[in-house]
Design an enzyme around this catalytic site. Structure first.
Site, PDB file in Angstrom:
ATOM      1  N   PHE A 142       1.057  -1.237   0.014  1.00  0.00           N
ATOM      2  CA  PHE A 142      -0.135   0.097  -0.055  1.00  0.00           C
ATOM      3  C   PHE A 142       0.948   1.144   0.046  1.00  0.00           C
ATOM      4  O   PHE A 142       1.628   1.449   0.936  1.00  0.00           O
ATOM      5  CB  PHE A 142      -0.925   0.014   1.073  1.00  0.00           C
ATOM      6  CG  PHE A 142      -1.936   1.204   1.131  1.00  0.00           C
ATOM      7  CD1 PHE A 142      -3.159   1.159   0.269  1.00  0.00           C
ATOM      8  CD2 PHE A 142      -1.564   2.439   1.725  1.00  0.00           C
ATOM      9  CE1 PHE A 142      -3.953   2.360  -0.020  1.00  0.00           C
ATOM     10  CE2 PHE A 142      -2.567   3.288   1.436  1.00  0.00           C
ATOM     11  CZ  PHE A 142      -3.686   3.393   0.719  1.00  0.00           C
ATOM     12  N   ASP A 227       9.306   3.173   1.823  1.00  0.00           N
ATOM     13  CA  ASP A 227       8.154   3.923   2.173  1.00  0.00           C
ATOM     14  C   ASP A 227       7.984   3.815   3.769  1.00  0.00           C
ATOM     15  O   ASP A 227       7.434   2.750   4.168  1.00  0.00           O
ATOM     16  CB  ASP A 227       7.293   3.319   1.385  1.00  0.00           C
ATOM     17  CG  ASP A 227       5.794   4.122   1.739  1.00  0.00           C
ATOM     18  OD1 ASP A 227       5.860   4.794   2.846  1.00  0.00           O
ATOM     19  OD2 ASP A 227       4.680   4.020   0.856  1.00  0.00           O
ATOM     20  N   LYS A 256       2.989  11.323   7.491  1.00  0.00           N
ATOM     21  CA  LYS A 256       1.999  11.131   8.783  1.00  0.00           C
ATOM     22  C   LYS A 256       2.714  11.921   9.988  1.00  0.00           C
ATOM     23  O   LYS A 256       2.104  13.019   9.996  1.00  0.00           O
ATOM     24  CB  LYS A 256       1.705   9.439   8.907  1.00  0.00           C
ATOM     25  CG  LYS A 256       0.978   8.981   7.761  1.00  0.00           C
ATOM     26  CD  LYS A 256       0.162   7.774   8.019  1.00  0.00           C
ATOM     27  CE  LYS A 256      -0.316   6.998   6.837  1.00  0.00           C
ATOM     28  NZ  LYS A 256      -1.514   7.856   6.259  1.00  0.00           N
TER      29      LYS A 256
HETATM   30  C1  LIG Z   1       2.910   2.966   3.724  1.00  0.00           C
HETATM   31  C2  LIG Z   1       2.091   4.131   3.121  1.00  0.00           C
HETATM   32  N1  LIG Z   1       2.471   4.777   2.008  1.00  0.00           N
HETATM   33  C3  LIG Z   1       1.684   5.807   1.461  1.00  0.00           C
HETATM   34  C4  LIG Z   1       0.390   5.976   2.109  1.00  0.00           C
HETATM   35  C5  LIG Z   1      -0.172   7.238   1.412  1.00  0.00           C
HETATM   36  O1  LIG Z   1      -0.285   8.242   2.196  1.00  0.00           O
HETATM   37  P1  LIG Z   1      -1.385   9.356   1.998  1.00  0.00           P
HETATM   38  O2  LIG Z   1      -2.688   8.919   2.507  1.00  0.00           O
HETATM   39  O3  LIG Z   1      -1.071  10.391   2.915  1.00  0.00           O
HETATM   40  O4  LIG Z   1      -1.599   9.569   0.568  1.00  0.00           O
HETATM   41  C6  LIG Z   1      -0.013   5.732   3.225  1.00  0.00           C
HETATM   42  C7  LIG Z   1      -1.250   5.933   3.900  1.00  0.00           C
HETATM   43  O5  LIG Z   1      -1.752   5.027   4.713  1.00  0.00           O
HETATM   44  C8  LIG Z   1       0.823   4.230   3.629  1.00  0.00           C
HETATM   45  O6  LIG Z   1       0.362   3.744   5.069  1.00  0.00           O
END
Ligand SMILES: Cc1ncc(COP(=O)(O)O)c(C=O)c1O
Length: 302
Positions: A142, A227, A256
Site C-alpha cells: 500500500f 516507504d 503522517k
Molecule cells: C505505507 C504508506 N504509504 C503511503 C501512504 C499514502 O499516504 P497518504 O494517505 O497521505 O496519501 C500510506 C497511507 O496510509 C501508507 O500507509
C-alpha cells in the site's frame, strides 16, 4: 448511536464520495491519547490516524507553534524563500542522515515523487534507455491512491476500475530476497517497499530481509526506497523501521507523524547521501524530483 451521530453520518453519506467506510462514531474533540464523540463519549485512540498522531492529539507545543505561525504568515509560494523552509529541511536531513529532502502534500504524492526520482536517476545516472526504467514493488503493497500507485497494487479494491495501469512496475512477493534478485534486470532503477506492510495486515518481513535487500540493491546498482510513511518517526520503536536491521535505504519516504498530527499528510521524500543536482530554475517550476538526484554512479548508500 445518538441523534447527532446519525445526522452527521447521514450528511457525510449523502454529500461525500463513498470511498471510505468509517466506524459509526463522529468525533468532535481530542487530547493526547483520547478522543470524544459528539455524544460526549470518551475513547482511547488506538488508531492514531495510522501514525499521523504519533505525538498525541493537539500536542501543546505543536499547537503553540502552529498558532504563532498562522498569526504571522500562513502561505508563501516556492517563488519566494521563507524563514521556515530552510530550517525545516536542515532538521529533516540531519534526522534522516540524507543530503536533501523535498516536502510534498500527501504520502501518495511523496511516493510519486520518489518514483520519478528513481526513474530519472535510472536514465541520467544508470544509463537505462529512455522509457524503459522498471521499478520493483511488493505484492499486497500500500503506497497510496493515485492512478499510478493503484496501478501496481495487487488489491482489486484499490485498482479495479481505474486502469489502464502505468507501465514499468514488476511485482514480487513481500519478504522474498531471492525473488528480488531474480526480478532485477539491466533496466531496474529502484525497489520500492514498506519495511512493515501496513494495509496488508501489519506484515513483518522475515528477519534478515532488509539487510538482504540492501545488499542486493547495492550489488545490482538499484536504488533502495523505503516507504516509511507509516513506520517512520518512531512508530516501530526505532526512528525508522529499517533501523531494526541497521539498514540505510537510498531514499526514505516519510509522512503522517511528520505533520505533528495537524495536517493529515504533509510528506517528504528525503533524497540520497551523495550530492544532489543543483540546477536552478528560479522562474519556472522545475520538476521537483530533478533537483535532488544524486550526481553520479552507484546507489549512494552502497
Ligand atoms: C505505507 C504508506 N504509504 C503511503 C501512504 C499514502 O499516504 P497518504 O494517505 O497521505 O496519501 C500510506 C497511507 O496510509 C501508507 O500507509
Amino acid at each position: 448511536m445518538g441523534n447527532k451521530t446519525d445526522r452527521l453520518i447521514a450528511l457525510a453519506e449523502k454529500h461525500g464520495a463513498h470511498n471510505y467506510h468509517p466506524l459509526p462514531v463522529a468525533l468532535s474533540r481530542a487530547k493526547g491519547v483520547y478522543v470524544w464523540d459528539v455524544e460526549g463519549k470518551k475513547y482511547f485512540d488506538f488508531l492514531s490516524a495510522y501514525s499521523a498522531i504519533n505525538q498525541g492529539h493537539n500536542h501543546p507545543n505543536i499547537v503553540a507553534a502552529a498558532k504563532s505561525q498562522l498569526g504571522r504568515v500562513a502561505l508563501t509560494s516556492r517563488a519566494f524563500h521563507n524563514d521556515q523552509l530552510g530550517p525545516f529541511l536542515e532538521l529533516l536531513t540531519k534526522t534522516t542522515g540524507k543530503e536533501r529532502a523535498l516536502p510534498m502534500n500527501s504520502g501518495a504524492e511523496a511516493v510519486e515523487t520518489a518514483i520519478k526520482a528513481m526513474r530519472l536517476w535510472g536514465y541520467r545516472k544508470k544509463g537505462i534507455p529512455d522509457g524503459k526504467a522498471e521499478i520493483i514493488v511488493c505484492a499486497e503493497n500500500f503506497h497510496g491512491r493515485t492512478t499510478t500507485i493503484v496501478g501496481f497494487s495487487s488489491d482489486p479494491d484499490s485498482s479495479s476500475g481505474f486502469g489502464p495501469a502505468t507501465p514499468g512496475f514488476r511485482t514480487i512477493p513481500y519478504g522474498n530476497a531471492a525473488a528480488l534478485e531474480r526480478a532485477i534486470t539491466a533496466n531496474t532503477a529502484g525497489f520500492l517497499f514498506e519495511p512493515v506492510q501496513g494495509e496488508a495486515g501489519v506484515i513483518l518481513p522475515p528477519e534478515g530481509w532488509l539487510s538482504a535487500v540492501r545488499q542486493i540493491c547495492s550489488e545490482n546498482n538499484v536504488l533502495m526506497c523505503a516507504d516509511e510513511i507509516q513506520t517512520g518517526l518512531g512508530r516501530t520503536g526505532k526512528l525508522f523501521a529499517c533501523d531494526h536491521e541497521e539498514v540505510v535505504p537510498d531514499l526514505y519516504i516519510l509522512g503522517k507523524a511528520l505533520s505533528g498530527g495537524f495536517i493529515r499528510s504533509p510528506r517528504c521524500a528525503p533524497a540520497t547521501r551523495s550530492s544532489a543536482c543543483s540546477r536552478r530554475a528560479p522562474t519556472a517550476r522545475p520538476s521537483a524530483a530533478r533537483r535532488w538526484l544524486p550526481r553520479s554512479g552507484p546507489p549512494p548508500c552502497a
